[in-house]
Design an enzyme around this catalytic site. Structure first.
Site, PDB file in Angstrom:
ATOM      1  N   ARG A 190       0.658  10.373   0.091  1.00  0.00           N
ATOM      2  CA  ARG A 190       1.040  11.440   1.015  1.00  0.00           C
ATOM      3  C   ARG A 190       2.299  12.171   0.582  1.00  0.00           C
ATOM      4  O   ARG A 190       2.765  13.061   1.305  1.00  0.00           O
ATOM      5  CB  ARG A 190       1.258  10.875   2.421  1.00  0.00           C
ATOM      6  CG  ARG A 190       0.039  10.188   3.013  1.00  0.00           C
ATOM      7  CD  ARG A 190       0.319   9.672   4.408  1.00  0.00           C
ATOM      8  NE  ARG A 190      -0.714   8.770   4.871  1.00  0.00           N
ATOM      9  CZ  ARG A 190      -0.672   8.092   6.011  1.00  0.00           C
ATOM     10  NH1 ARG A 190       0.393   8.230   6.802  1.00  0.00           N
ATOM     11  NH2 ARG A 190      -1.645   7.279   6.365  1.00  0.00           N
TER      12      ARG A 190
ATOM     13  N   LYS B 148     -11.103  -2.063   6.050  1.00  0.00           N
ATOM     14  CA  LYS B 148      -9.979  -1.596   6.853  1.00  0.00           C
ATOM     15  C   LYS B 148     -10.535  -1.033   8.163  1.00  0.00           C
ATOM     16  O   LYS B 148     -11.452  -0.210   8.138  1.00  0.00           O
ATOM     17  CB  LYS B 148      -9.226  -0.512   6.084  1.00  0.00           C
ATOM     18  CG  LYS B 148      -8.145   0.222   6.864  1.00  0.00           C
ATOM     19  CD  LYS B 148      -7.508   1.288   5.966  1.00  0.00           C
ATOM     20  CE  LYS B 148      -6.499   2.130   6.701  1.00  0.00           C
ATOM     21  NZ  LYS B 148      -5.841   3.112   5.819  1.00  0.00           N
TER      22      LYS B 148
ATOM     23  N   GLU C 139       0.851  -1.198   0.000  1.00  0.00           N
ATOM     24  CA  GLU C 139       0.000   0.000   0.000  1.00  0.00           C
ATOM     25  C   GLU C 139       0.885   1.246   0.000  1.00  0.00           C
ATOM     26  O   GLU C 139       1.583   1.527   0.974  1.00  0.00           O
ATOM     27  CB  GLU C 139      -0.910   0.020   1.236  1.00  0.00           C
ATOM     28  CG  GLU C 139      -1.755   1.288   1.319  1.00  0.00           C
ATOM     29  CD  GLU C 139      -2.487   1.440   2.644  1.00  0.00           C
ATOM     30  OE1 GLU C 139      -2.853   2.585   2.966  1.00  0.00           O
ATOM     31  OE2 GLU C 139      -2.677   0.423   3.342  1.00  0.00           O
TER      32      GLU C 139
END
Length: 216
Positions: free
Chosen positions: A52, A135, A48
């Site tokens: 960012r 999640k 993943e």
């Protein structure tokens, strides 16, 4: 079978490949391939890449080329994020939460999705839309293992990938829960090792993480 269910099935398949999904913050695209290769060699093929950093989309594009690996985009928040991730070659998506607009975009794009939930109501709303793999985020701040046990009682049909505050000391307690399929963690690829290019050390961390959840 609904299209939503088919994408949740693919998310479940990916989550089942290893006990830990590395949550990666990568600042330099030059690190993408060697980092992905080290993690895959260590037994963690599902990666993943959080959106960012300015390099994140290029990193996903490079990691998607690594044999045996699956590069996904984390921190999906908007439809534009989804479009950019798909264009970069992301093979799955992960979000901290879920909105109708975000899910509409991932479904339209055919992107397997691991949507975030922190409460029973959020988990139920996602389940109603066909997402039975979710999640759990932020895991530790949202009650940790105790919260997952509590949610698992009335909602045993939902499986979670807890992320947020997971580390080598508490990962086993999460992975031992019947409603947990894997966990997300950043400790397998710390920034100092990435910056220093210490791929062997990252591979060793990945290999140790790949054994979590196994019978002793």
């Amino acid at each position: 079978m609904t299209m939503e269910n088919s994408r949740s099935i693919e998310a479940r398949r990916l989550c089942a490949l290893a006990p830990i999904i590395p949550v990666l913050v990568v600042h330099d695209v030059a690190h993408a391939r060697p980092l992905a290769e080290a993690l895959v060699r260590g037994g963690l093929p599902v990666l993943e890449v959080t959106l960012r950093t300015p390099a994140a989309l290029e990193v996903i594009a490079e990691m998607a080329k690594v044999e045996g690996g699956y590069a996904g985009a984390g921190t999906l928040v908007t439809a534009d994020d989804v479009a950019a991730a798909v264009k970069a070659g992301a093979q799955f998506g992960v979000s901290p939460g879920a909105t109708d607009a975000l899910l509409d975009a991932t479904e339209a794009a055919g992107l397997p999705m691991l949507p975030g939930a922190a409460t029973a109501s959020e988990a139920m709303a996602l389940l109603a839309r066909g997402y039975d793999v979710q999640k759990f985020f932020p895991a530790e701040a949202s009650g940790g293992v105790g919260a997952l046990k509590g949610i698992g009682g009335p909602l045993p049909q939902i499986t979670f990938c807890p992320t947020g505050g997971i580390n080598p000391d508490n990962a086993q307690s999460y992975l031992s829960q019947p409603n947990v399929i894997c966990a997300g963690g950043s400790w397998v690829a710390p920034n100092d090792l990435i910056t220093a290019g210490k791929w062997d050390e990252i591979e060793a961390l990945a290999r140790a993480a790949s054994q979590l959840g196994q019978p002793s």
